[in-house]
Design a protein around this motif. Structure first.
Motif, mmCIF file in Angstrom:
data_model
loop_
_atom_site.group_PDB
_atom_site.id
_atom_site.type_symbol
_atom_site.label_atom_id
_atom_site.label_comp_id
_atom_site.label_asym_id
_atom_site.label_seq_id
_atom_site.Cartn_x
_atom_site.Cartn_y
_atom_site.Cartn_z
ATOM 1 N N UNK A 137 45.361 40.987 42.677
ATOM 2 C CA UNK A 137 44.896 40.689 44.000
ATOM 3 C C UNK A 137 43.633 41.033 43.884
ATOM 4 N N UNK A 138 42.926 41.846 43.045
ATOM 5 C CA UNK A 138 41.591 42.180 42.812
ATOM 6 C C UNK A 138 41.050 41.996 41.595
ATOM 7 N N UNK A 139 40.058 41.381 41.309
ATOM 8 C CA UNK A 139 39.418 41.514 39.962
ATOM 9 C C UNK A 139 37.926 41.972 40.215
ATOM 10 N N UNK A 140 37.491 42.971 40.107
ATOM 11 C CA UNK A 140 36.203 43.682 40.361
ATOM 12 C C UNK A 140 35.295 43.227 39.744
ATOM 13 N N UNK A 141 33.961 43.883 39.845
ATOM 14 C CA UNK A 141 32.732 43.400 39.154
ATOM 15 C C UNK A 141 32.828 43.531 37.734
ATOM 16 N N UNK A 142 32.346 42.380 37.104
ATOM 17 C CA UNK A 142 32.521 42.217 35.699
ATOM 18 C C UNK A 142 34.091 42.044 35.114
ATOM 19 N N UNK A 143 35.085 42.125 36.014
ATOM 20 C CA UNK A 143 36.589 42.336 35.628
ATOM 21 C C UNK A 143 36.952 41.613 34.445
ATOM 22 N N UNK A 144 36.693 40.133 34.322
ATOM 23 C CA UNK A 144 37.077 39.286 33.396
ATOM 24 C C UNK A 144 35.822 38.521 32.688
ATOM 25 N N UNK A 145 34.793 38.988 32.757
ATOM 26 C CA UNK A 145 33.605 38.470 32.277
ATOM 27 C C UNK A 145 33.603 38.146 30.805
ATOM 28 N N UNK A 146 33.126 37.065 30.234
ATOM 29 C CA UNK A 146 32.650 36.891 29.010
ATOM 30 C C UNK A 146 33.988 36.750 28.091
ATOM 31 N N UNK A 147 35.014 35.767 28.469
ATOM 32 C CA UNK A 147 36.102 35.264 27.510
ATOM 33 C C UNK A 147 35.856 33.893 27.339
#
Length: 430
Positions: A137-147
């Protein structure tokens, strides 16, 4: 799956007692006051100086146990200073499957108990091509960055909030699918997602209310098109129910050829900026903010349904030439003499609006539909298991949440869920 727990450590923070231990090389940490849930804090790919590979696909369990036999439900993926960031730098895993119990990604924790978002995420996984996270429900700041190798559509139908740069630098990500629960997208959420081609918004009425932190937050500005459950939208018809259309909500949507806005309190700034092919517009609004429809050079007809000219800044439109303004019968003088932008139109005509419903008909499925044509496959239960008069969740056969109503579904096979009850149904043609 067999659980292997090799170490235990306890400490105290503002989140209450937590324990850290390893399970299949993934470190878990309890960090809530009740002590019955657990978060993935990081993982250790090195053992005795040798890199250890995780299983591929990486399928995470929803529960785990500590050495004393206490059970924990896995609810989030976090990170901590000095302990890595969630599921990061996992070189051999191409597919991750998260349990439905994981609701949050990227809320970091350091040992003093102070939350720190930079360290908690699923990121820098250079082999990851696919991830399933049906409960997030929540992906925070930078949560899935750089994949950088993530190259399959990302299903976020349950997402409520997407933080700053949350999916930034996922350069091969081709499609994102949002649901009806979305409320917020942070700035640069899709920064350098150069492969993004499609955004599916599920319900345009709900999308219109999403708060975008700035112009870069809305992925439509990158794709220039959007879908509703797989169908590209050309004719948009939204009912705001006295709410406002958010700033930048449909900015850059080159697929739009007509837009009808019903029952809106306000259309915020640049909500429909640079919709290059927008030719027809129908408005039932109280107020238009500055540049709400700026840079729409294909616009030719504007219908305003209110007898009283709505409040509208004089820069709502970039151009007033070669556009016909249609107003209610008996209101021509009011529009020609108003202080608002309407007096800038050279061609103003009265209309009975008899053509409006046909001209502004949505080209995607919307609105109530009968439950006639539903053939119920009740499996081992009886016909009373699912109450069709109460809210239900509708999933496709891949387990992706599609809707929280059976209205407007196309013919096909679906899974209905109501509380702990679930049934397959076939929706036939009327």
């Amino acid at each position: 799956m067999i659980l292997l727990i090799v170490a235990v450590m306890t400490a105290t923070s503002v989140y209450g007692e937590y324990r850290q231990f390893e399970y299949n090389r993934i470190r878990y940490m309890v960090h809530n006051e009740n002590g019955d849930t657990v978060s993935i804090c990081g993982w250790n790919p090195i053992e005795n100086g040798v890199r250890v590979n995780l299983p591929n696909p990486l399928i995470l369990d929803s529960i785990c146990f500590d050495p004393e036999g206490r059970k924990y439900v896995v609810t989030s993926i976090v990170g901590r200073i000095g302990g890595g960031g969630g599921l990061t730098r996992i070189d051999n895993v191409t597919t991750m499957i998260l349990p439905k119990t994981i609701r949050r990604i990227g809320y970091g924790i350091i040992y003093t108990g102070y939350p720190y978002t930079w360290f908690g995420r699923i990121s820098r996984n250079d082999s990851l091509k696919k991830i399933e996270m049906p409960g997030v429900e929540v992906i925070d700041k930078y949560g899935m960055r750089d994949n950088p190798t993530l190259a399959t559509p990302l299903d976020l139908r349950n997402l409520v909030s997407l933080g700053e740069e949350a999916l930034g630098w996922c350069s091969l990500l081709p499609e994102v699918r949002f649901g009806e629960s979305l409320r917020f997208i942070g700035r640069n959420a899709f920064q350098r997602c150069n492969g993004l081609k499609t955004v599916d918004i599920a319900d345009p009425d709900k999308w219109s209310r999403v708060r975008f932190e700035d112009a870069s937050a809305n992925p439509i500005a990158m794709t220039h098109v959007f879908n509703v459950y797989g169908k590209e939208v050309g004719h948009l018809d939204i009912d705001m129910g006295q709410a406002s259309v958010s700033q930048w909500a449909f900015a850059g949507a080159a697929n739009l050829r007509s837009v009808r806005i019903r029952n809106a309190k306000r259309v915020d700034s640049r909500a429909f900026d640079s919709c290059d092919n927008l030719a027809d517009l129908c408005l039932d609004v109280e107020m238009l903010c500055d540049e709400a429809f700026s840079n729409n050079r294909s616009l030719r007809r504007v219908y305003v349904l209110s007898n009283r000219p709505p409040r509208a800044y004089r820069n709502v439109f970039s151009n007033y030439d070669n556009i016909t303004l249609y107003v209610p019968q008996g209101s021509l003088s009011a529009y020609r003499n108003t202080e608002y932008c309407w007096s800038l139109f050279q061609d103003i005509r009265e209309s009975d609006f008899s053509e409006v419903d046909d001209l502004f008909r949505a080209d995607y499925e919307k609105g109530p539909s009968s439950l006639n044509g539903i053939e119920r496959d009740n499996g081992d239960g009886d016909d009373g298991d699912i109450d069709f008069n109460r809210p239900v969740e509708v999933y496709n056969m891949q387990g992706h949440l599609l809707s929280r109503t059976t209205e407007g579904l196309r013919p096909g096979l679906y899974i209905l869920r109501q509380g702990r009850k679930s049934r397959k149904v076939i929706i036939g043609r009327p």
